[in-house]
Each structure stands twice: as C-alpha cells, then as structure tokens.
Enzyme design. Structure first.
Site, short mmCIF file in Angstrom:
data_model
loop_
_atom_site.label_atom_id
_atom_site.label_comp_id
_atom_site.label_asym_id
_atom_site.label_seq_id
_atom_site.Cartn_x
_atom_site.Cartn_y
_atom_site.Cartn_z
N LYS A 259 0.85 -1.18 0.00
CA LYS A 259 0.00 0.00 0.00
C LYS A 259 0.89 1.24 0.00
CE LYS A 259 -3.88 1.95 2.65
NZ LYS A 259 -4.74 1.74 3.85
N SER B 182 -9.12 1.65 2.27
CA SER B 182 -8.26 2.49 1.47
C SER B 182 -7.12 1.71 0.78
CB SER B 182 -7.66 3.60 2.34
OG SER B 182 -6.97 3.08 3.46
N SER C 88 -9.75 -0.86 6.27
CA SER C 88 -9.04 -0.64 5.01
C SER C 88 -8.30 -1.84 4.45
CB SER C 88 -8.08 0.54 5.15
OG SER C 88 -8.80 1.74 5.28
#
Length: 542
Positions: free
Chosen positions: A111, A186, A210
């Site tokens: 990420k 996210s 997330s």
C-alpha cells in the site's frame, strides 16, 4: 542566559504579546499578569532556542542494505502499464533473499503509505508533494528477507480516509470483477491486483476496515491482526490506537505465510511490546483444516443492522452453515454494544485522526518519517483546498469536536474499553464470532471530480464500515473471507464478491486462520451465493 544552555536567549524568536495570544487561542484571556509577561516571553524564547537546536541535530534513520536489496526499474507506470484503472503508484523490483525463506517465489506489493527507501510516496493525495523515504518500513524489510519479490506500491485512497476507490489523486481503481465498481479502500490498488490475480500478496493498513473492506469487495482474504502484532514502523499513521498492518491474498495459506514473515516485536514500535518475538510464530506450520469442537457465535447485531443487504445476509448465513457440517457448533449471540461501534469509532477517529494530520500526535515511541512531516506541514489554504472531501471532513469534524466537547475523547475511549471487555467475555465461551464484512457488495464508483458536491463524494462510503471499524478501536483480530457472490444494488445482473468476517479474541489469529482454512478447503467460494437461499436462517439462540 538560557535556562537550558549556557548561551544568550534569542528573544527575537518570540514576538511581544505572543504569550498572551497563545493563551487567548485556547480561551484564557487573563492568564498572565502584565508584570510577568516579559519573563514568560523569555522562558518561551528559551524553549524555542532548544527547538532550533534539536532541528539542527542529525536525524536518526536506519538505512536499508541497498546493495543486497536494490530497487530495480523504479518508475511511475504509464497508462499502458496500469491495471484496473490506476491500481499502481510505482512499479519497481526488490528481489527477495537469494537464500530463500518462507515467502520465496511469492510476489508482493505494498500500500502506498508503506515506506520503501528511494520510492516516492503519494499517500493518495496531491495536496502535498510526494516525499521520498530514506528507510524501509519494518514489514518491507521482513518481507524481502523472507524471500518475497516486492514488485511495487499500489494506490491508496486520499490520506487513507475513504473506503471507496475513486478518492485518490492518482486515479480511480476498479473492481477486478466489474469495471466501474469500487475496489474498496483504502487499500484499493493492492486488493485489486491481488483479487485480479496479478500479485500473490499485498501488505495493507487498516484503521477502520481498510484491509477487510477492499478484500471483501475484491474476493480476497484479508487479515487485520491483533493491535501490535505487526509493526507499524515506516507506515504513515492516522492514529496509533487504530494503526494495524496486515496481509491480503487470494487464499488463507498465503495470508498465514505473510503473517509469519512480518509479525513480531519490533524494537522501534512500542505497540509491539506484547507481541511474540519476530520469527517465533508458527501460523503456517500449525495451520489445520479443522473446526471440530469449535464454538462459533453468529453475531445478531452484525446481521440485523438496517444497512445489511438481504442477499449478503443470506450468502453469509449459508456460508456459516458450512462450519456445522465441518464439526463446529454455531449459535446466535448478541453484543448490544456492537451497534454503538460506528459512533465510538467516528468520534475516536475524527479527534485522533485530526491530531495526527495536523502534526499534533504524540505519546508513542517509534521511528517516524521526518520527510513526511516536512511535506505536509504547515497546512495552508492551498493544500487544504486540494484535499478530498473525506479528508477535509475529518479535519473539520475533529477541530469542532475538540473545541465544543471537552472530555468527549476520554469518554469515547472508556466506552471502547467496555466494548473490548464485552467481546472478550464472549470469547471466553466462543472461539470466534462471524458476521458480514460489509453490509452490501461493492457499489459503483462515483463520477466525482474536484469542485463537485462534498456530500456526493461521501455517499458511496457511508455505512461500509458498520461491522469493521469497531475492531480497530478494540484491537481484535478480524479477517474477511470470500464466501460467494451477491447482486449489485445498481444492476442485479452484476454479481460481486461477498465477504464473511471472522473475529477472534486478542492474539487468537491461529483460530481464525484454522477456521478460514477449513472453510476454504471445503468450499469453492466462486460457486456459492448465487441466488440460493438454502441454509440462510439464523442459528438458534442459546
């Protein structure tokens, strides 16, 4: 003379009247007697001297072994190199340990809030310039030393402040099962490329769902471990209470392998002080496809919330019945406080998240990114206006709550502890509880652009974290496991993945992994949940 150093005080660092202004800003209009003002100004100037001195000291950075683990072919992908819209932030290659390890032969992405030395980081925004970390996050170093080939960083949503996948300034990410639909957030890019079969494992971060939300939307297995099991050193933080990092993969075994590789105590992260020593866990070797004798609670409040789509409910309940066929017992259980989870998380996250974004977070030991702090501070009108509405909303909410509700954060954390105790009490009798990960399948990505309605930007994310966010506050381990499909609300012809969330007691990752492995070994989730309501009734209450 300075009270801290044997040198003159630089009084020009503090303007006359600054002391009074500072106090007035927090509502103290008459805090300093006129005859005391000059002396407090001197004392303030002295501490400014100290601040200037500390800023001149060399930073402490643990630099990676670039010779052994070089960053090859680093580039911002062209449109032709992108996947699922704009899933990639940067592509590069860090070859895994040539001597091998438990992740040898696995490809892994990160990420774009996980630091990789030499790789620019966007954090999903263009409100501040991209910064270049000087150190690798602990999980990055552990991954390549365990043999994984790290192939890039993937898009995350704007300051990690959304569970949609259209908020990143670097572009929209599409669901690997349906163009135009959300990949979740996210950790949007990582879940898309893993769910789409392009990468074996992603390392994501979860502060409200997330890891689990995009895993549910993209048909992945995503684990948010117990708070502190996986180090957060080198990962951009929203709030230390909510900070969790963990693996996303297409199967349970790869999740277990990655967890073995990246978990364990880290000398730089005080949240890991209760974790086992790095390298001592045996999640993968202990993995067994058996739930015989397990007691599993089907959480009433996780299913009965008004937002839970009926088709999602049926699919998860049908999946739960499989545990009974495998030798477990299931019973309907209740934790009434679960319904207060969204409210508790909202207050905790808005206040602590705002302090974090404003640079006011404190109270934890660690190694932090001064490059990131330099990039985002101070906030200006120009930088604020470039934020996505969800990030603007967090700051506005947090500032207002702190000003108008003194003591609210403390009460919120007390109630969060009450919730944690309530779940732990249940885990004295049950091995785990289950519920839908998200109340509905992936919605369509909004066609939103800067300047459009803030409310329209926020609507697609509303309600998604109903069952996920509270476990970031309590710190319990929680996994999303794909268990079938359900029709989209926008178009019933579009079938999208459904995730079942398994939640266990603190530090009980092995039970969750075993249960998920047993379910996965007995079922092909891609053949389930297609308009077959059999077995969809709630189990009996005790």
């Amino acid at each position: 003379m300075s009270v801290f150093f044997d040198s003159p005080i630089s009084e020009d660092l503090v303007a006359e009247g600054e002391v009074e202004l500072l106090l007035q800003n927090v509502g103290i209009d008459q805090g300093i007697a006129p005859e005391e003002s000059s002396e407090y100004r001197q004392l303030l100037a002295a501490v400014h001297d100290v601040a200037e001195h500390v800023l001149q000291l060399p930073d402490y950075v643990i630099r990676p072994d670039i010779e052994t683990y070089p960053r090859e072919e680093l580039r911002r992908p062209t449109e032709g190199e992108q996947d699922f819209g704009h899933a990639w932030a940067h592509k590069f290659l860090i070859r895994g340990n040539p001597s091998g390890g438990i992740l040898k032969g696995k490809t892994l992405c990160l990420k774009d809030n996980v630091a990789v030395a030499g790789v620019p980081q966007f954090f999903g925004t263009d409100a501040i310039p991209a910064w270049i970390p000087e150190a690798d996050a602990t999980v990055v170093k552990r991954a390549y030393e365990a043999g994984a080939d790290i192939v890039g960083t993937t898009i995350c949503e704007n300051f990690c402040n959304s569970t949609s996948s259209f908020t990143s300034a670097q572009g929209i990410v599409h669901n690997p099962y349906a163009q135009g639909y959300s990949a979740g957030g996210s950790t949007s890019g990582g879940s898309a490329v893993v769910g789409g079969g392009l990468v074996d494992i992603a390392i994501g971060a979860d502060q409200g769902g997330s890891i689990r939300v995009p895993s549910s939307f993209c048909g992945c297995v995503g684990l948010k471990p117990t708070h502190g099991l996986v180090p957060y050193t080198g990962i951009s933080s929203g709030d230390s209470v909510n900070d969790h990092a963990g693996p996303i993969a297409r199967n349970v075994r790869d999740v277990a392998l990655c967890l073995d590789a990246i978990s364990g105590r880290d000398d730089f992260d005080d949240k890991t002080l209760g974790a086992p020593l790095h390298g001592s866990t045996r999640y993968t070797k202990s993995l067994q496809a058996s739930v015989a004798g397990m007691k599993i609670g089907v959480l009433t409040e996780g299913f009965e919330h008004r937002l839970v789509d009926e088709n999602v409910k049926k699919t998860v309940l049908k999946a739960a019945r499989s545990f009974e066929r495998l030798g477990a017992t299931t019973h309907q259980v209740s934790v009434p406080l679960h319904l207060e989870g969204p409210a508790v998380w909202t207050i905790q996250q808005r206040i602590a998240g705002t302090l974090g974004m404003m640079g006011y977070a404190h109270g934890r030991r660690g190694l932090f990114s001064t490059a990131y702090e330099a990039a985002r501070q101070p906030w200006t009108n120009e930088s604020f206006q470039k934020l996505f509405p969800s990030t603007k909303n967090t700051i506005i909410n947090g500032l207002s709550l702190m000003q108008n509700y003194p003591g609210l954060y403390v009460k919120t954390m007390n109630i969060a502890q009450q919730m944690r105790d309530a779940y732990e009490k249940l885990f004295e009798e049950y091995d785990m509880i289950l519920m839908p990960t998200t109340p509905f399948v992936a919605p369509a990505n909004a066609d939103w652009k800067r300047g459009d309605s803030p409310m329209e930007a926020l609507k697609p994310s509303m309600g998604i974290t109903t069952n996920t966010a509270i476990f970031d506050v309590t710190g319990h381990p929680a996994m999303s496991l794909p268990v079938g499909f359900a029709p989209s609300k926008e178009d019933a012809r579009v079938m999208l993945p459904v995730g079942m969330q398994l939640v266990g007691g603190l530090w009980q990752e092995q039970k969750i992994l075993d249960a998920a492995f047993a379910w996965e070994s007995a079922n092909d989730w891609k053949d389930l949940g297609r308009n077959d309501p059999r077995g969809s009734k709630m189990p009996p209450k005790l």
